[in-house]
Scaffold this motif. Structure first.
Motif: not given
Lengths: 225, 225
Positions: B21-22, B15-16, B11-12, B18
DNA sequence: TAATTTCTTAAGATTAGCTAAAGGTTTGTA
DNA sequence: TACAAACCTTTAGCTAATCTTAAGAAATTA
């Protein structure tokens, strides 16, 4: 665009399904967590976005989210949470969700968040143009021949709606629903007032308005040749 | 910019990954210590930064860090630690890491630390200016006409956000997410209070604020001509 | 022309943002 | 540990911008 909606309260899910379908999404509904998890995992790459209720009997939304994230980090996930069930500060990291909304929320709010996430994914532009007028959603700015024109919230939203539907008529009832969240026939002239305001700020003097009035129906911004 | 992320909680890590990468990073993910160690050593000179979970099943983050430091003293390493598992005072000396964050942390906090380390490495300058006001991220200092003005953490972060987006509107929701890590509509006036604080410290008397209020939307620092 | 719909203006109601002040939390120091 | 200082957040009254209503004028259609 395919949406998975996992929500057990039928009143909410019905409302959302209908609204999203009106916006052109294909909506698959799961009315409990187990079914939702199944659908999410079976068709994880089919969905463009997932809307998960936080509190679900049986398998919770967060469990679905975790399971999905193990196999797919891309698909945008939005949580729909009841009031005061989530600790804000912990939320972001723990779940792997992209966003979340507290119930009760305005449908338009949900739609806006979906659009933001979709744009991130597709890289879609967010600028609408008509003639020398330009509206940029991301930076929330309207310009005419390059010069900035200040619109109020409502003016901006109304112009955005018209531009999104360039070439099509926006019916008064639809405008009322979209901008004012009024879902019944209301005897009011707000729309007229705001159309007037937009025209004053953006029309060229001595020539026809760029917003055409369709008597008895609504308004339209014509497609350019 | 290539990042190695070693983290077992999906989950972490999702999130990280993504989020990073953004922000334009290429993220390689290892979901356990053994794999992480392997990747770290195989491509030690490929990575611009390493993010290591402290507690990992099998090979721990600290072991990876020590192994990396034997062959490369340059690459910035940041530890992600669960609450209260590390004695802060000992930490710095023992590991050879450059920085560490206690979970749960705000994503922006991580991003800020990464930026600091990256800049140290590349020697890049990082100064934002508007009029006679200048904000230097590296030395965490704001000056007006050369004289130092002391801002608090939050004030600094907010001003930095506005300056990074000079010419664009920063929406209240975005500010709330970026600075306060709150991801839903919260009824609070903190933003107003901090904008007020910044204005008090940095505005010229008797003239318009350098931060423009966009009613119903957010704030903007206008581009200079 | 009469009926209907839309346009326009202005006043009253509402809401968002500004500001000061107080309470709560964290950090630093004796 | 206790105290002080700095910082963050909430609250509430105030002000100004925005929204809504209302009503007469103008335009369009039957």
């Amino acid at each position: 665009m395919r949406v998975l909606l996992v929500e057990d309260e039928s009143s909410i899910s019905g409302f959302l399904k209908e609204g999203l379908e009106e916006e052109g999404f294909a909506v698959d509904l799961a009315d409990n967590g187990r079914k939702g998890l199944e659908m999410a995992l079976d068709f994880v790459n089919e969905y463009d976005i997932m809307l998960l209720d936080w509190m679900l009997p049986g398998v919770s939304g967060i469990e679905i989210c975790r399971s999905v994230r193990k196999v797919n980090q891309e698909v945008p996930i939005i949580f729909l949470t009841a009031k005061n069930t989530v600790d804000d500060t912990v939320f972001g990291l723990e779940t792997g969700a992209n966003d979340y909304l507290k119930k009760p929320f305005a449908f338009e709010e949900l739609l806006a968040r979906i659009r933001v996430l979709m744009r991130k994914k597709t890289g879609e532009q967010s600028v609408f143009k008509i003639g020398d007028i330009q509206l940029d959603i991301d930076i929330h700015e309207v310009t005419k021949s390059g010069r900035q024109i200040i619109l109020t919230q409502k003016e901006f939203a109304l112009l955005e709606l018209l531009l999104r539907n360039k070439g099509k008529v926006c019916r008064r009832t639809r405008i009322m629903e979209k901008i004012w969240d009024v879902h019944f026939d209301k005897d009011t002239a707000v729309i007229d007032v705001f159309i007037n305001g937009i025209r004053k700020k953006l029309d060229d003097k001595n020539s026809e308005s760029f917003i055409q009035t369709i008597r008895g129906v609504g308004y339209r911004i014509n497609q350019e040749e």
